[in-house]
Design an enzyme around this catalytic site. Structure first.
Site, PDB file in Angstrom:
ATOM      1  N   CYS A  11       0.779  -1.244   0.000  1.00 19.71           N
ATOM      2  CA  CYS A  11       0.000   0.000   0.000  1.00 19.71           C
ATOM      3  C   CYS A  11       0.811   1.294   0.000  1.00 19.71           C
ATOM      4  CB  CYS A  11      -0.953  -0.003   1.194  1.00 19.71           C
ATOM      5  SG  CYS A  11      -2.196  -1.319   1.148  1.00 19.71           S
ATOM      6  N   HIS A  55      -2.999   6.569   4.014  1.00 17.11           N
ATOM      7  CA  HIS A  55      -1.922   5.644   4.417  1.00 17.11           C
ATOM      8  C   HIS A  55      -0.540   6.116   3.986  1.00 17.11           C
ATOM      9  CE1 HIS A  55      -0.589   1.164   5.017  1.00 17.11           C
ATOM     10  NE2 HIS A  55      -0.150   1.985   5.964  1.00 17.11           N
TER      11      HIS A  55
END
Length: 452
Positions: A52, A110
């Protein structure tokens, strides 16, 4: 002529084979199928570091991990190492903000390191470390409208920090996150459309859905009902999935169900653009940060060199400007920022390491990349002392794994004969290995990777 708008949709962990129109995975995606029919569809879009945070940092900055501050996934274990998107970088969003675009960000970010205060959110704590994090306004890289969380949300009970809300006051919601986020995004689009009509101010909205990423079992039953009765053989159709992958089959039903649900929400976004009369004036992109193994090669998740993890969808629609087609253009994650800026007529910062492929995307001439990096540095949450680099070309996958004791392990897959990457032929082809190793060194030197 008014500048074009941008709707950039990112769905977490969506592998490139998972569409109805691809005819591979048994998943129903009617809205994305319709979008693809009018768009450029890339078959070789690469998540150079298929996990991610590193992908997202490359996407935003146009720089590779050792230049953007995110060489590992962002969480409380890597925060003391300084891992997090550098505040001083000029991201594509910073450029558009300076050019007068109205920018919105909805969903998963994130890219910011958690602090001690972030540990109070239980859904952001997993496997011994904190993943979720608040993003202060000064670290939002030009986004005007902000409705976001860090990581590890509960898809059925999500939370968000909205605009000026402080760290201690997130908005808690009881709804499936993609549906709720789309509701929020539709409000942004209505406001942005009004600004566009009245003032000529273009907009750029990033929609960052967390599903189909885990937790897999947090998907509404109305989507799961389509898949729950399918057998393992019906769900796991790739020939590199070993027999007896029962866990993968269970997850596959949930994974594909979440995709069908996200597809429905994307349909709502596209309908809203059309209703506002903006479909022709808006570049629409759908992609993902990485794929998922889902049983292939006996693996479940990502962060490996196999195509199930490495290749991601990339669909781009701009009616009348980008010809609808299927294209084998090798697109790397750092290429996206300069290419988007090129399409939007904005200046590309010199610091960006990716290629501006806007002319090629438009169907014109230009240099087409013949290789893309695969990166997996040692360390991080996954753990590892193994330091791995590789190349993906149109017809080869080449990987060098360095272990902690200094030993090297080579992998070479001939994709023309072995598209599912089941036979390592490195020992049989020393000449190819030498050529590809030299090419790998050139690419790593270009992006200042210390491995080189």
């Amino acid at each position: 002529m008014q500048r074009p708008n941008l709707l950039f949709v990112l769905a977490d962990q969506w592998r490139s084979s998972a569409f109805g129109f691809r005819g591979q995975d048994p998943v129903r995606t009617p809205h994305l199928d319709a979008l693809a029919a009018d768009a450029m569809v890339l078959t070789n879009a690469v998540s150079n570091y298929p996990v991610c945070s590193p992908y997202r940092a490359m996407l935003m900055s146009g720089r590779y991990p050792f230049g953007n501050g995110v060489p590992l996934n962002v969480n409380s274990l890597t925060a003391p190492l300084g891992v997090g998107l550098r505040e001083d970088l000029t991201c594509w969003s910073d450029v558009l903000h300076a050019d007068g675009y109205y920018l919105g960000y909805v969903g998963k970010w994130h890219l910011d390191p958690p602090t001690d205060e972030d540990a109070i959110h239980g859904e952001g704590v997993r496997e011994g470390c904190v993943w979720d994090a608040y993003t202060p306004p000064e670290r939002r890289h030009g986004f005007d409208f902000w409705y976001s969380h860090g990581c590890c949300d509960d898809h059925l009970h999500p939370h968000y920090w909205a605009d000026a809300a402080p760290r201690e006051a997130p908005t808690q919601v009881d709804a499936w996150s993609p549906e709720h986020e789309t509701d929020v995004a539709l409000g942004f689009l209505r406001d942005a459309a009004r600004r566009y009509r009245e003032d000529g101010a273009p907009f750029a909205l990033t929609m960052s859905y967390n599903p189909p990423h885990q937790p897999f079992d947090t998907v509404p039953s109305r989507y799961l009902d389509e898949y729950r009765d399918l057998s393992a053989e019906e769900l796991l159709v790739r020939p590199n999935v070993p027999a007896g992958s029962d866990e993968a089959a269970t997850i596959a039903a949930q994974y594909f169900a979440a995709m069908t649900g996200v597809d429905e929400q994307i349909g709502r976004l596209l309908d809203a653009l059309a209703a506002e009369g903006l479909a022709d004036d808006t570049i629409v992109v759908f992609t993902s940060d990485h794929g998922m193994q889902l049983g292939s090669h006996g693996l479940m998740f990502k962060n490996v060199w196999y195509d199930e993890s490495l290749l991601v969808p990339f669909i781009l629609r701009w009616p009348g400007r980008v010809p609808a087609r299927t294209d084998d253009l090798l697109l790397s994650a750092p290429d996206i920022a300069p290419t988007l800026l090129g399409l939007l007529g904005a200046a590309v910062p010199d610091e960006m390491q990716g290629r501006n492929l806007a002319d090629v995307v438009r169907g014109g001439p230009g240099d087409r990349p013949d290789r893309a990096l695969y990166l997996r540095p040692a360390g991080g949450f996954e753990d590892t002392t193994e330091d791995t680099r590789g190349l993906r070309t149109h017809d080869r996958t080449f990987v060098v794994q360095r272990t902690g004791d200094g030993a090297e392990h080579l992998r070479l897959y001939d994709l023309t004969k072995d598209p599912y990457q089941q036979e390592n032929v490195a020992d049989q082809r020393p000449g190819e290995v030498t050529t590809l190793r030299a090419a790998l060194q050139e690419e790593l030197a270009h992006c200042n990777d210390p491995w080189a």
